[in-house]
Write a protein that holds these residues in place. Sequence first.
Motif, short mmCIF file in Angstrom:
data_model
loop_
_atom_site.label_atom_id
_atom_site.label_comp_id
_atom_site.label_asym_id
_atom_site.label_seq_id
_atom_site.Cartn_x
_atom_site.Cartn_y
_atom_site.Cartn_z
N MET A 1 4.08 -5.49 -21.46
CA MET A 1 3.41 -4.85 -20.36
C MET A 1 2.95 -5.93 -19.37
O MET A 1 2.41 -6.94 -19.75
N VAL A 2 3.15 -5.67 -18.10
CA VAL A 2 2.80 -6.61 -17.04
C VAL A 2 1.45 -6.22 -16.45
O VAL A 2 1.21 -5.06 -16.12
N TYR A 3 0.57 -7.20 -16.32
CA TYR A 3 -0.73 -6.98 -15.71
C TYR A 3 -0.80 -7.71 -14.38
O TYR A 3 -0.33 -8.83 -14.27
N GLU A 4 -1.41 -7.05 -13.42
CA GLU A 4 -1.60 -7.68 -12.11
C GLU A 4 -2.84 -8.55 -12.18
O GLU A 4 -3.94 -8.07 -12.46
N THR A 5 -2.68 -9.83 -11.97
CA THR A 5 -3.80 -10.76 -12.08
C THR A 5 -4.36 -11.15 -10.72
O THR A 5 -5.45 -11.71 -10.64
N TYR A 6 -3.64 -10.87 -9.67
CA TYR A 6 -4.08 -11.24 -8.32
C TYR A 6 -4.90 -10.10 -7.73
O TYR A 6 -4.46 -8.95 -7.71
N ALA A 7 -6.08 -10.39 -7.29
CA ALA A 7 -6.91 -9.40 -6.61
C ALA A 7 -6.71 -9.58 -5.11
O ALA A 7 -7.11 -10.60 -4.55
N PRO A 8 -6.09 -8.61 -4.45
CA PRO A 8 -5.83 -8.78 -3.02
C PRO A 8 -7.12 -8.76 -2.20
O PRO A 8 -8.12 -8.17 -2.60
N LEU A 9 -7.07 -9.43 -1.06
CA LEU A 9 -8.18 -9.41 -0.12
C LEU A 9 -8.27 -8.03 0.52
O LEU A 9 -7.28 -7.28 0.56
N TYR A 10 -9.41 -7.69 1.05
CA TYR A 10 -9.59 -6.36 1.65
C TYR A 10 -8.58 -6.06 2.77
O TYR A 10 -8.05 -4.95 2.82
N PRO A 11 -8.27 -7.01 3.66
CA PRO A 11 -7.26 -6.69 4.68
C PRO A 11 -5.90 -6.34 4.06
O PRO A 11 -5.17 -5.50 4.59
N GLU A 12 -5.57 -6.96 2.93
CA GLU A 12 -4.31 -6.64 2.26
C GLU A 12 -4.34 -5.24 1.68
O GLU A 12 -3.36 -4.49 1.79
N ILE A 13 -5.48 -4.84 1.09
CA ILE A 13 -5.62 -3.48 0.56
C ILE A 13 -5.52 -2.48 1.69
O ILE A 13 -4.82 -1.47 1.60
N PHE A 14 -6.22 -2.75 2.79
CA PHE A 14 -6.23 -1.81 3.91
C PHE A 14 -4.87 -1.72 4.58
O PHE A 14 -4.49 -0.66 5.10
N THR A 15 -4.11 -2.80 4.58
CA THR A 15 -2.74 -2.75 5.11
C THR A 15 -1.86 -1.87 4.22
O THR A 15 -1.03 -1.11 4.72
N LYS A 16 -2.06 -1.96 2.91
CA LYS A 16 -1.32 -1.08 2.00
C LYS A 16 -1.68 0.38 2.24
O LYS A 16 -0.82 1.25 2.19
N VAL A 17 -2.95 0.65 2.50
CA VAL A 17 -3.37 2.02 2.84
C VAL A 17 -2.70 2.45 4.14
O VAL A 17 -2.18 3.56 4.24
N ASN A 18 -2.70 1.58 5.13
CA ASN A 18 -2.07 1.86 6.42
C ASN A 18 -0.58 2.17 6.26
O ASN A 18 -0.06 3.06 6.92
N ASN A 19 0.10 1.43 5.38
CA ASN A 19 1.54 1.59 5.22
C ASN A 19 1.93 2.76 4.33
O ASN A 19 3.10 3.14 4.31
N ALA A 20 0.99 3.28 3.56
CA ALA A 20 1.29 4.44 2.72
C ALA A 20 1.63 5.63 3.62
O ALA A 20 1.03 5.82 4.67
N LYS A 21 2.61 6.42 3.20
CA LYS A 21 3.15 7.47 4.07
C LYS A 21 2.26 8.68 4.23
O LYS A 21 2.24 9.30 5.28
#
Length: 192
Positions: A1-21
Motif C-alpha cells: 500500500m502506498v502512503y502519501e507523505t507529502y503535505a501540499p501547501l494550501y495554494p496547491e490544495i486550492f489549485t486542485k479544488v479549482n481544477n476539479a470538474k
Amino acid sequence: MVYETYAPLYPEIFTKVNNAKDKPKKVAVLRKYDSPNLRAFLMCAFNPDIEWLLPEGQVPYIENDAPEGTEHSVLSVELKTIHNYVKRKVFGSQDEWLVGNPALNDMKRENMFIQLLEGLSAAEAQVICLAKDQQLHRKYKGLNANTVREAFGWDENFHDSKLVAERGPATRPRGVDLGRLPADIAESRRHG
C-alpha cells in the motif's frame, strides 16, 4: 500500500479544488486534505461572523523569493497565530464581538501580519491576503462557502452539524457546581 507523505501547501490544495470538474470532486479534494488548520483557515476565509482586523487591499510587504517548500515557514504551521488578526461575532448576539488578541493595537497587529507574509512563500502570502479580503473564491473557482460547508459538515452558521446534533438543544447552564459528581447533580435535578 502506498502512503502519501507529502503535505501540499494550501495554494496547491486550492489549485486542485479549482481544477476539479464538479462540486463532488471539489468536496472530495477538501476532505482528502482535511486538517484542523485547514478548517481554521477556511473558516476565517468564508465565515461571515469572522472579520479580519486588518485594512482591506494591498499589504506593503516584500515577497519571499525562496523556492516553495524551502522558505522559513508554511501557512499550515503559522495558523496558530491567526487569532491575532481576526474577531468573531459572539454566537446569538447582533453586535458583540470577541477579539482574538485584544492586547494588540492596530499598528502592532499590522506589523505582525507583514512579518508573517514575508516569511511565507509568495503563493501562500497571496492566499492569506485573498482570505483577508474574502476574495479567495475569485482566484480558485468552486472554492466557496457552500463547498467548504459541505466538505466539513458545517451548517449555515459554520458549526459542525454532528456536534450540534450530539449536544441537543442549547440549554443555559444552571451554574457551576463544584464538589458534586455528575450523577449527584442529575439526581438533584430530577427531584427539583
